[in-house]
Design an enzyme around this catalytic site. Structure first.
Site, PDB file in Angstrom:
ATOM      1  CB  SER A 202      -3.600 -50.805  18.422  1.00 48.03           C
ATOM      2  OG  SER A 202      -3.265 -52.010  17.772  1.00 48.03           O
TER       3      SER A 202
ATOM      4  CE  LYS B 151       7.490 -55.560  13.882  1.00 42.88           C
ATOM      5  NZ  LYS B 151       6.877 -54.431  13.151  1.00 42.88           N
TER       6      LYS B 151
ATOM      7  CD  GLU C  36       4.446 -52.752   9.724  1.00 47.02           C
ATOM      8  OE1 GLU C  36       4.922 -52.525  10.860  1.00 47.02           O
ATOM      9  OE2 GLU C  36       3.383 -53.369   9.535  1.00 47.02           O
TER      10      GLU C  36
ATOM     11  CB  CYS D 278      -0.039 -43.721  23.705  1.00 44.08           C
ATOM     12  SG  CYS D 278       1.462 -43.286  24.572  1.00 44.08           S
TER      13      CYS D 278
ATOM     14  CG  PHE E 139       2.594 -45.022  13.526  1.00 48.21           C
ATOM     15  CD1 PHE E 139       2.636 -43.635  13.406  1.00 48.21           C
ATOM     16  CD2 PHE E 139       1.385 -45.614  13.900  1.00 48.21           C
ATOM     17  CE1 PHE E 139       1.504 -42.857  13.631  1.00 48.21           C
ATOM     18  CE2 PHE E 139       0.259 -44.835  14.128  1.00 48.21           C
ATOM     19  CZ  PHE E 139       0.317 -43.459  14.001  1.00 48.21           C
TER      20      PHE E 139
HETATM   21  P1  NAD Z   1      -0.120 -51.331  15.967  1.00 46.67           P
HETATM   22  O1  NAD Z   1      -0.718 -52.133  17.064  1.00 46.67           O
HETATM   23  O2  NAD Z   1      -0.778 -51.366  14.636  1.00 46.67           O
HETATM   24  O3  NAD Z   1       1.400 -51.798  15.698  1.00 46.67           O
HETATM   25  C1  NAD Z   1       2.324 -51.918  16.756  1.00 46.67           C
HETATM   26  C2  NAD Z   1       3.366 -52.956  16.373  1.00 46.67           C
HETATM   27  O4  NAD Z   1       2.729 -54.223  16.205  1.00 46.67           O
HETATM   28  C3  NAD Z   1       4.086 -52.658  15.069  1.00 46.67           C
HETATM   29  O5  NAD Z   1       5.445 -52.998  15.204  1.00 46.67           O
HETATM   30  C4  NAD Z   1       3.385 -53.555  14.070  1.00 46.67           C
HETATM   31  O6  NAD Z   1       4.220 -53.955  13.010  1.00 46.67           O
HETATM   32  C5  NAD Z   1       2.988 -54.746  14.906  1.00 46.67           C
HETATM   33  N1  NAD Z   1       1.762 -55.400  14.433  1.00 46.67           N
HETATM   34  C6  NAD Z   1       0.724 -54.821  13.792  1.00 46.67           C
HETATM   35  N2  NAD Z   1      -0.232 -55.740  13.530  1.00 46.67           N
HETATM   36  C7  NAD Z   1       0.211 -56.903  14.024  1.00 46.67           C
HETATM   37  C8  NAD Z   1      -0.344 -58.218  14.083  1.00 46.67           C
HETATM   38  N3  NAD Z   1      -1.532 -58.507  13.568  1.00 46.67           N
HETATM   39  N4  NAD Z   1       0.387 -59.182  14.685  1.00 46.67           N
HETATM   40  C9  NAD Z   1       1.587 -58.909  15.203  1.00 46.67           C
HETATM   41  N5  NAD Z   1       2.154 -57.687  15.185  1.00 46.67           N
HETATM   42  C10 NAD Z   1       1.475 -56.701  14.610  1.00 46.67           C
HETATM   43  O7  NAD Z   1       0.028 -49.842  16.516  1.00 46.67           O
HETATM   44  P2  NAD Z   1       0.457 -48.546  15.708  1.00 46.67           P
HETATM   45  O8  NAD Z   1      -0.657 -48.150  14.815  1.00 46.67           O
HETATM   46  O9  NAD Z   1       1.816 -48.707  15.151  1.00 46.67           O
HETATM   47  O10 NAD Z   1       0.573 -47.497  16.916  1.00 46.67           O
HETATM   48  C11 NAD Z   1      -0.506 -46.756  17.420  1.00 46.67           C
HETATM   49  C12 NAD Z   1      -1.107 -47.436  18.621  1.00 46.67           C
HETATM   50  O11 NAD Z   1      -0.127 -47.614  19.625  1.00 46.67           O
HETATM   51  C13 NAD Z   1      -2.207 -46.606  19.266  1.00 46.67           C
HETATM   52  O12 NAD Z   1      -3.239 -47.473  19.662  1.00 46.67           O
HETATM   53  C14 NAD Z   1      -1.524 -45.998  20.489  1.00 46.67           C
HETATM   54  O13 NAD Z   1      -2.382 -45.653  21.554  1.00 46.67           O
HETATM   55  C15 NAD Z   1      -0.620 -47.107  20.872  1.00 46.67           C
HETATM   56  N6  NAD Z   1       0.478 -46.629  21.695  1.00 46.67           N
HETATM   57  C16 NAD Z   1       0.433 -46.887  23.018  1.00 46.67           C
HETATM   58  C17 NAD Z   1       1.441 -46.419  23.841  1.00 46.67           C
HETATM   59  C18 NAD Z   1       1.423 -46.697  25.298  1.00 46.67           C
HETATM   60  O14 NAD Z   1       2.394 -46.384  25.937  1.00 46.67           O
HETATM   61  N7  NAD Z   1       0.374 -47.264  25.856  1.00 46.67           N
HETATM   62  C19 NAD Z   1       2.512 -45.695  23.299  1.00 46.67           C
HETATM   63  C20 NAD Z   1       2.524 -45.448  21.923  1.00 46.67           C
HETATM   64  C21 NAD Z   1       1.501 -45.933  21.128  1.00 46.67           C
END
Ligand code: NAD
Length: 494
Positions: A225, A172, A175, A280, A148
């Protein structure tokens, strides 16, 4: 209520059995809902991408390049419109939203160099009359799953190179703030990208599961994450797919006693609290070495008081709200728990009151933090800066290297030798020297180490060309032309 559609095969598709809420974090109101894809909907999008693959693969590099140039023009023309979408769904201030688009466009600029990037290699006469050359070919249908916090930039990190290499894509997005993905897909269509080459499906775990299971999907790029990144990596690689899964972070900024104090304090403010800490590469741990700690904490505290927090649409705001009410409450829990863990809460921003139903919180500073405290160990992903005090340079390096994450790190010093030693020893994928958020420019690649990345290639830049292509090596021998029955005038080879 506005309904955010999928974008499949060049068409918007808004009907669904399930919908997810999309809030404006600055008002706390649900303004929109997003269609959440069922398994069948995802299969339909995969089929569109599969069907579009032969045509896109065969499209000349010159035609592909022209599309990227056009995308860049259109995105620049409509930057303010896209920034407004980002601010309305994510909450970040408009200047941050524009900055995100600019950084994302670096990847489109990189993609315009695709005919250079896709060049193979050639060795003549490896044996008598035998030559060898290599070509890079697309891997096929690629799934891009994004978080997000950068709803335009992270999709652009992935789709620029994936498409440039001749793949077709299923994006994808998160959401929580899904509109920008559809906006970007429409820009690509307007720029001439054929239908089915870039598809957007919204959804949650149900949609992602199908992308991970379907054998037509050959590669998965993920950013999110750490727990989800790890599980995506395991599940997709078990099924023989290529995977790059970037996870969470706990970025340390080390400040040596000789650092420029004002420069370090300014950097800490922008890197810890910019975009409400939902980056991040945000600095979440300040490692104060030796006797600089008291002055540094005082300088940061002084600057915190001047930060303007408010709706991202207000040009005076320097920081917007958090993404959801639940996330704001989770962040507050870390600050309220820090004192019980033995840390000193210097500024508790979670107590700040706002005349709004938006998901606002103030900025927090916690001193005397140590490993083992939750405020240190967990990724908070909010405007909370922890200060860890250490005695020496070596202590700072050891602390940082022992942390689970290894995304970005920074050192602030006037000593070139110390900076060089830091670069040599530190276990992280991206290092800043007097630069708090060292996100590489688009001509390099982005990626962390340890629990910040699962896989072996980094995102965008040169690594992405390797990730999104398969190498093929061709060994060639032609009959000796002098033996041809038709006399071509070649001299006889003895
Ligand atoms: P998230 O892991 O909750 O979601 C990321 C994606 O995975 C979304 O599209 C979500 O719909 C999907 N998702 C969520 N739960 C899922 C599941 N159980 N099974 C399959 N898909 C699932 O992350 P977020 O809250 O959207 O973003 C923040 C996180 O992203 C933080 O931890 C941040 O550090 C990390 N991030 C890392 C970088 C990097 O370059 N390392 C960059 C941006 C964000």
């Amino acid at each position: 209520m506005e309904r955010i559609p999928h974008y499949i095969n060049g068409r918007k598709v808004a009907d669904a059995e399930r919908f997810g809420p999309v809030f404006n974090p600055a008002t706390g109101q649900q303004d929109k809902e997003v269609a959440l894809a069922s398994g069948a909907r995802v299969e339909e999008a995969i089929e569109a991408a599969r069907a579009a693959l032969p045509g896109w693969r065969a499209t000349s590099l010159a035609k592909r390049t022209n599309i990227f140039f056009r995308v860049r023009e259109l995105m620049n023309e409509r930057k303010a419109e896209l920034a407004a979408i980002l601010t309305s769904e994510h909450g970040k201030v408009l200047s941050d939203a524009e900055g995100e688009i600019t950084r994302g466009l670096e990847n489109i600029e990189f993609a315009t160099g695709l005919s250079h990037m896709l060049k193979g290699e050639y060795s003549e006469q490896v044996s008598g009359g035998i030559d060898v050359h290599s070509v890079r070919q697309p891997v096929g249908v690629v799934a891009c799953i994004t978080p997000f916090n950068f709803p335009a930039m992270v999709p652009l990190w992935m789709i620029g190179s994936a498409l440039a290499c001749g793949n077709t894509v299923l994006l994808k997005p998160s959401e929580k703030d899904p509109s920008s993905a559809v906006f970007i897909a429409e820009i690509f269509s307007e720029a001439g990208l054929p239908d089915g080459v870039l598809n957007v499906v919204h959804g949650d775990k149900e949609a992602v599961d199908v992308l991970l299971e379907d054998p037509q999907v050959k590669a998965v790029s993920f950013v999110g994450s750490t727990p989800i990144a790890k599980s995506i990596y395991q599940r997709a690689s078990e099924r023989g797919k290529r995977v790059q899964a970037l996870g969470g972070a706990k970025n340390h900024m080390v400040v040596l006693p000789d650092a420029d104090l004002a420069m370090a304090a300014d950097a800490a403010i922008s890197a810890a609290y910019g975009s409400a800490g939902e980056r991040c590469m945000a600095v979440s741990v300040l490692v104060a070495v030796g006797n600089i700690a008291d002055d540094l904490v005082a300088a940061i505290k002084e600057r915190m008081a001047t930060l303007k927090i408010g709706p991202g649409t207000d040009p005076a705001s320097q920081m917007g709200p958090l993404i959801t009410a639940e996330h704001r409450d989770r962040v507050a829990g870390y600050v309220s728990g820090a004192a019980d863990e033995g840390a000193t809460v210097v500024v508790d921003g979670t107590q700040q009151k706002f005349d709004s139903d938006g998901f606002f919180t103030g900025v927090s500073l916690v001193d005397h933090v140590k490993p083992g405290m939750k405020v240190y160990d967990d990724e908070i992903f909010g405007p909370v800066l922890s200060v860890v005090r250490v005695e020496t340079f070596n202590d700072a390096v050891q602390l940082t290297n022992e942390n689970e994450f290894g995304n970005g790190v920074a050192i602030f010093t006037r000593d070139g030798g110390a900076a060089r030693q830091f670069e040599f020893e530190i276990e992280a994928g991206m290092v800043g020297v007097n630069v708090p958020i060292p996100v590489p420019v688009g001509s390099f690649s982005f990626g962390g180490w340890k629990s910040s990345l699962f896989g072996d290639t980094h995102m965008y830049g040169p690594d992405s060309i390797r990730f999104y292509t398969r190498s093929k090596v061709v060994t060639t021998r032609w009959p000796d032309p002098s033996t041809s029955e038709i006399d071509l005038g070649f001299p006889q080879v003895v």
